[in-house]
Design an enzyme around this catalytic site. Structure first.
Site, PDB file in Angstrom:
ATOM      1  N   ASP A   1       6.334   1.755   6.880  1.00  0.00           N
ATOM      2  CA  ASP A   1       4.789   1.359   6.470  1.00  0.00           C
ATOM      3  C   ASP A   1       4.031   2.120   5.327  1.00  0.00           C
ATOM      4  O   ASP A   1       3.666   3.247   5.536  1.00  0.00           O
ATOM      5  CB  ASP A   1       4.069   1.583   7.832  1.00  0.00           C
ATOM      6  CG  ASP A   1       2.454   1.293   7.479  1.00  0.00           C
ATOM      7  OD1 ASP A   1       2.069   0.582   6.807  1.00  0.00           O
ATOM      8  OD2 ASP A   1       1.565   1.913   8.670  1.00  0.00           O
TER       9      ASP A   1
ATOM     10  N   ASP B   1       4.133  -6.315   5.018  1.00  0.00           N
ATOM     11  CA  ASP B   1       3.599  -4.898   5.871  1.00  0.00           C
ATOM     12  C   ASP B   1       3.381  -5.298   7.323  1.00  0.00           C
ATOM     13  O   ASP B   1       2.368  -4.908   7.993  1.00  0.00           O
ATOM     14  CB  ASP B   1       2.349  -4.564   5.181  1.00  0.00           C
ATOM     15  CG  ASP B   1       1.728  -3.193   5.876  1.00  0.00           C
ATOM     16  OD1 ASP B   1       2.375  -2.519   6.425  1.00  0.00           O
ATOM     17  OD2 ASP B   1       0.422  -3.042   5.592  1.00  0.00           O
TER      18      ASP B   1
ATOM     19  N   HIS C   1       3.482   5.246  12.386  1.00  0.00           N
ATOM     20  CA  HIS C   1       2.260   6.092  12.486  1.00  0.00           C
ATOM     21  C   HIS C   1       2.973   7.270  13.628  1.00  0.00           C
ATOM     22  O   HIS C   1       2.320   7.688  14.377  1.00  0.00           O
ATOM     23  CB  HIS C   1       1.279   5.402  13.188  1.00  0.00           C
ATOM     24  CG  HIS C   1       0.378   4.725  11.983  1.00  0.00           C
ATOM     25  ND1 HIS C   1      -0.741   3.995  12.376  1.00  0.00           N
ATOM     26  CD2 HIS C   1       0.824   3.918  10.785  1.00  0.00           C
ATOM     27  CE1 HIS C   1      -1.124   3.463  11.257  1.00  0.00           C
ATOM     28  NE2 HIS C   1      -0.198   3.468  10.572  1.00  0.00           N
TER      29      HIS C   1
ATOM     30  N   HIS D   1       0.919  -1.141  -0.025  1.00  0.00           N
ATOM     31  CA  HIS D   1       0.115  -0.089   0.112  1.00  0.00           C
ATOM     32  C   HIS D   1       0.929   1.114  -0.018  1.00  0.00           C
ATOM     33  O   HIS D   1       1.981   1.329   0.722  1.00  0.00           O
ATOM     34  CB  HIS D   1      -1.130   0.044   0.902  1.00  0.00           C
ATOM     35  CG  HIS D   1      -0.449   0.023   2.539  1.00  0.00           C
ATOM     36  ND1 HIS D   1      -0.171   1.547   3.007  1.00  0.00           N
ATOM     37  CD2 HIS D   1       0.039  -0.724   3.508  1.00  0.00           C
ATOM     38  CE1 HIS D   1       0.213   1.397   4.379  1.00  0.00           C
ATOM     39  NE2 HIS D   1       0.400   0.033   4.570  1.00  0.00           N
TER      40      HIS D   1
ATOM     41  N   ASP E   1      -0.543   4.595   0.481  1.00  0.00           N
ATOM     42  CA  ASP E   1      -1.128   5.645   1.363  1.00  0.00           C
ATOM     43  C   ASP E   1      -0.355   5.354   2.721  1.00  0.00           C
ATOM     44  O   ASP E   1       0.012   4.456   3.154  1.00  0.00           O
ATOM     45  CB  ASP E   1      -2.559   5.461   1.455  1.00  0.00           C
ATOM     46  CG  ASP E   1      -2.861   4.184   2.041  1.00  0.00           C
ATOM     47  OD1 ASP E   1      -2.379   3.049   1.689  1.00  0.00           O
ATOM     48  OD2 ASP E   1      -3.818   4.267   3.219  1.00  0.00           O
TER      49      ASP E   1
ATOM     50  N   GLU F   1      -5.200   1.552   2.528  1.00  0.00           N
ATOM     51  CA  GLU F   1      -4.989   0.698   3.659  1.00  0.00           C
ATOM     52  C   GLU F   1      -4.981   1.297   4.956  1.00  0.00           C
ATOM     53  O   GLU F   1      -5.751   0.646   5.755  1.00  0.00           O
ATOM     54  CB  GLU F   1      -3.718   0.061   3.357  1.00  0.00           C
ATOM     55  CG  GLU F   1      -3.388  -1.060   4.172  1.00  0.00           C
ATOM     56  CD  GLU F   1      -2.911  -0.903   5.627  1.00  0.00           C
ATOM     57  OE1 GLU F   1      -2.908  -1.891   6.289  1.00  0.00           O
ATOM     58  OE2 GLU F   1      -2.530   0.343   5.826  1.00  0.00           O
ATOM     59  N   GLU F   2      -4.768   2.317   5.101  1.00  0.00           N
ATOM     60  CA  GLU F   2      -4.870   3.243   6.416  1.00  0.00           C
ATOM     61  C   GLU F   2      -6.585   3.319   6.758  1.00  0.00           C
ATOM     62  O   GLU F   2      -6.609   4.039   8.009  1.00  0.00           O
ATOM     63  CB  GLU F   2      -3.948   4.219   6.637  1.00  0.00           C
ATOM     64  CG  GLU F   2      -2.459   4.108   6.144  1.00  0.00           C
ATOM     65  CD  GLU F   2      -1.895   3.466   7.196  1.00  0.00           C
ATOM     66  OE1 GLU F   2      -2.355   3.264   8.131  1.00  0.00           O
ATOM     67  OE2 GLU F   2      -0.699   3.023   7.215  1.00  0.00           O
TER      68      GLU F   2
END
Length: 444
Positions: free
Chosen positions: A116, A174, A416, A83, A85, A150-151
């Site tokens: 990520d 991931d 994050h 992913h 995003d 994905e997020e």
């Protein structure tokens, strides 16, 4: 054992990661052809360009939901589910490098997405490039699938499955090594009920995070402050406002966090008679497994249910409680929901499903798991067995697909968070592992 990864591959990977990190591809306002915002679409286009430069054929969904790049021959498709995003940078003042530049310092690359999932995506790309540069012949197609939501709600993969054929087997780079063969089911719900004019309670911002602050406003601040002190909970007080502090962790690890929402509700409950508050402060309390609500939910394959009261809002308008649950792989969702609805109704709360992802389970003795694990063990000598995760990766959107890396046991998880980072030595080791594993699966 001999590695296929060269210094050239390593430097190419660093440059490619920087090209992707430079694009702030977090969810923004939808525009025509870019359902999740223009920046995410630009990241998708740049990624496809990177793969084209390395000889892959590429495709982009005309509506902008996803893209893919593939190389090789054969009837079977080995998928690499990625992913592009990311989450926003947050408070930029907490970063010691610009979050969207991919700066390399002290043999570490920094930037939003380096862990990520832009970094692992590129590591897998140059692992395949190393296989081809070594003169090995692919006997399967390798298809990299690039998601863009994905997020959030995984709408990209929903669109992919409407339009494209599925893969035969694959990996999602991931998560963590050695390999994750079981991912718990994910159920996110809201419980809603009547509000109150006596007080307000608010806490949490996202369903996939344990709330680290919760705020009360009302006339009983002194008494509630005394209660919080008796309980040993961290808080601050300012006239009619109290802010309880917790510890934020991912919802999948809820028992390791400190939930500010339930701590505050537990302290407030003795002073008010309100259904939604009683549900939190008298029933749930600080139970991060939900046993007081749905009973014991556990299995040998994946352990106990986790139950995170992630968001709370109680005001004059309504009560709204957001709950994130990670469900053991053999537990029936309908049985869980039935118990939750029954208990919630006792407190005047109405059930509303927000999101659900079914569990993933690939047997440890399957050919896919044994091959991936064999490559990993031969390179690292780490003999840990396949792992279980409460997290959710794109692997669960396909059959016979599992999360495989890219984080090691010693990797500091900065996903994050400010100063998201990936040590270059770990990046290189990941590329070595991916090259060996993919070669064993996809080459003659």
């Amino acid at each position: 054992m001999k590695t296929l990864i060269t210094e050239t591959h390593k430097q190419q990977a660093i440059s490619a990661i920087q090209r992707l990190v430079n694009i702030p591809s977090y969810l923004q306002e939808s525009v025509p052809g870019a359902p999740f915002g223009q920046s995410i679409l630009e990241a998708l286009k740049e990624c496809l360009t990177l793969f084209q430069e390395e000889g892959f054929e590429t495709f982009i969904d005309p509506e902008g939901y996803y893209g893919y790049a593939e190389i090789g021959e054969g009837d079977e498709i080995f998928g690499v589910l990625c992913h592009l995003d990311v989450v926003p940078a947050g408070d930029v003042s907490l970063w010691h490098t610009p979050p969207f530049e991919g700066i390399v310092e002290n043999e570490t690359i920094y930037g939003r997405g380096v862990q990520d999932d832009k970094g692992p995506t590129i590591a897998a790309l140059y692992a395949v490039k190393a296989i081809l540069d070594a003169g090995l012949t692919l006997n399967k197609k390798i298809r990299f699938i690039f998601g863009t939501d994905e997020e959030n709600l995984w709408r990209c993969m929903e669109q992919y499955h409407k339009n494209e054929k599925s893969i035969d087997f694959g990996i999602a780079p991931d998560a963590q090594f050695p390999v994750i063969n079981a991912e718990k089911g994910l159920l996110q719900v809201y419980l809603t009920g009547e509000g109150t004019t006596e007080f307000t309670l608010a806490g949490g911002t996202a369903l996939n995070v344990v709330s680290d602050t919760a705020t009360y406003n009302g006339e009983h601040t002194d008494a509630i402050a005394q209660k919080l002190t008796e309980l040993g909970y961290d808080f601050t007080q300012n006239e009619q406002e109290i802010i309880v502090k917790g510890k934020a962790v991912h919802s999948k690890d809820a028992p390791q966090g400190i939930n500010a929402n339930t701590r505050l509700a537990t302290a407030i409950a003795p002073f008010y008679d309100h259904d939604g508050l009683n549900f939190l402060g008298q029933l749930v309390k600080n139970d991060a497994h939900g046993t007081s609500v749905v009973g014991e939910m556990s299995d040998e394959a994946s352990g106990p249910l986790t139950f995170n009261v992630a968001t709370v809002s109680i005001d004059a308008h309504e009560t709204k409680i957001g709950i994130d649950m990670r469900i053991p792989v053999t537990i029936d969702k309908e049985r869980l929901v039935e118990k939750l609805i029954e208990k919630a109704s006792e407190y005047g709360l109405t059930y509303e499903e927000y999101d659900f992802l079914d569990a993933l389970y690939v047997p440890a003795d399957s050919e896919l798991i044994t091959t991936l694990l064999g490559a990993y063990r031969d390179i690292t000598s780490d003999m840990r067995p396949p792992q279980v995760s409460g997290g959710a990766t794109f692997a669960r959107t396909m059959k016979n697909c599992v999360a495989f890396g890219a984080m090691f046991a010693q990797t500091k998880d900065t996903m994050h968070q400010p100063n998201e980072a990936w040590p270059l030595a770990e990046m290189e080791q990941t590329m070595v592992i991916y090259a060996e594993a993919i070669a064993r699966i996809c080459c003659e």
